[in-house]
Design an enzyme around this catalytic site. Structure first.
Site, short mmCIF file in Angstrom:
data_model
loop_
_atom_site.label_atom_id
_atom_site.label_comp_id
_atom_site.label_asym_id
_atom_site.label_seq_id
_atom_site.Cartn_x
_atom_site.Cartn_y
_atom_site.Cartn_z
N MET A 93 109.07 91.80 53.09
CA MET A 93 107.82 91.27 53.60
C MET A 93 107.20 92.25 54.58
SD MET A 93 108.94 87.34 54.47
CE MET A 93 110.22 87.88 55.61
N ILE A 151 116.75 88.51 57.03
CA ILE A 151 117.19 89.75 57.68
C ILE A 151 116.12 90.24 58.64
CG2 ILE A 151 117.95 92.12 57.32
CD1 ILE A 151 118.85 91.31 54.53
N GLY A 181 107.36 90.48 59.80
CA GLY A 181 107.79 91.28 58.66
C GLY A 181 109.27 91.56 58.61
N SER A 182 109.86 91.42 57.43
CA SER A 182 111.28 91.72 57.28
C SER A 182 111.68 91.55 55.82
CB SER A 182 112.13 90.85 58.20
OG SER A 182 113.40 91.42 58.33
N ARG A 183 112.82 90.88 55.58
CA ARG A 183 113.36 90.84 54.22
C ARG A 183 114.20 89.60 54.00
NH1 ARG A 183 117.14 95.84 52.26
NH2 ARG A 183 118.66 94.66 51.04
#
EC number: 4.1.1.65
Length: 214
Positions: A93, A151, A181-183
């Site tokens: 993301m 994450i 934002g990340s994953r």
């Protein structure tokens, strides 16, 4: 479980409020540069913390994406809870995506585990094992276990997950978010295979991420 307020993620409201208040104060003080910066920050925060309603597909034997973003990894990896090798689908993301996370399937949250760690770029492979993360396991009515990992990344250092063991989630239901934002990694149970391709864009709660083998 994690319902929005006026179309916005509830955890974003304090941040939006601070920027909006700062805009008002700087405008009243006639500090145009700071007022402009605060106004732009307010607009960005509104966009970042948006949380639109979604309609999930109803067909059997599928799992939907838990996040908006782009598929950044497909392959096999060790499940962070059981250590078993599983098919994994990773969704990255960026700051322009909706950051609210949704359950891939209907089921019961059988485990929640927070794992402290570092804050490497979430697009790197080592982020799955080294970064701060939160793991939930959703077990469906057939006993299939979907391990979903939020994450934290280089910018995103705030994982939100009010879900707890024993909660029931519906497919596409909101259960948390990662700020800025990340994953998300999804470890699929045996018998399911990815239904997306590398680089494919996903929409949380809508895109079919995996399907059960016939």
């Amino acid at each position: 479980m994690y319902k929005p307020i006026c179309g916005l993620a509830r955890d974003g409201l304090p941040i939006i409020g601070v920027f909006a208040l700062a805009t008002l104060v700087f405008a009243l003080l006639r500090w145009p540069c700071l007022a402009t910066i605060s106004l732009l920050s307010t607009i960005f925060s509104f966009n970042f913390f948006r949380d639109p309603d979604r309609t999930s597909p109803t067909e059997n034997g599928i799992a939907v994406s838990p996040a908006d973003g782009v598929v950044c990894k497909l392959g096999e990896a060790a499940d962070p809870i059981t250590g078993e090798m599983r098919q994994v689908v990773c969704v990255f993301m960026n700051v322009f995506n909706v950051h609210v996370n949704r359950s891939p399937v209907t089921g019961v949250v059988s485990e929640v585990r927070y794992i402290p760690g570092k804050f490497f770029n979430a697009s790197l492979d080592k982020a799955s094992t080294d970064n701060e993360r939160n793991v939930i396991v959703v077990t469906d009515a057939e006993g299939a276990r979907f391990t979903v990992v939020q994450i934290a990344g280089l910018i995103a250092r705030r994982i939100v997950c009010p879900a707890k063991a024993g909660d029931t989630l519906s497919r596409g239901e909101r259960y948390g978010m990662i700020k800025f934002g990340s994953r998300l990694d999804v470890y699929l149970p045996h018998g399911y295979h990815p239904a997306v391709a590398m680089g494919q864009k996903t929409m949380a709660g809508v895109t079919v991420l995996a399907k059960k083998a016939d």
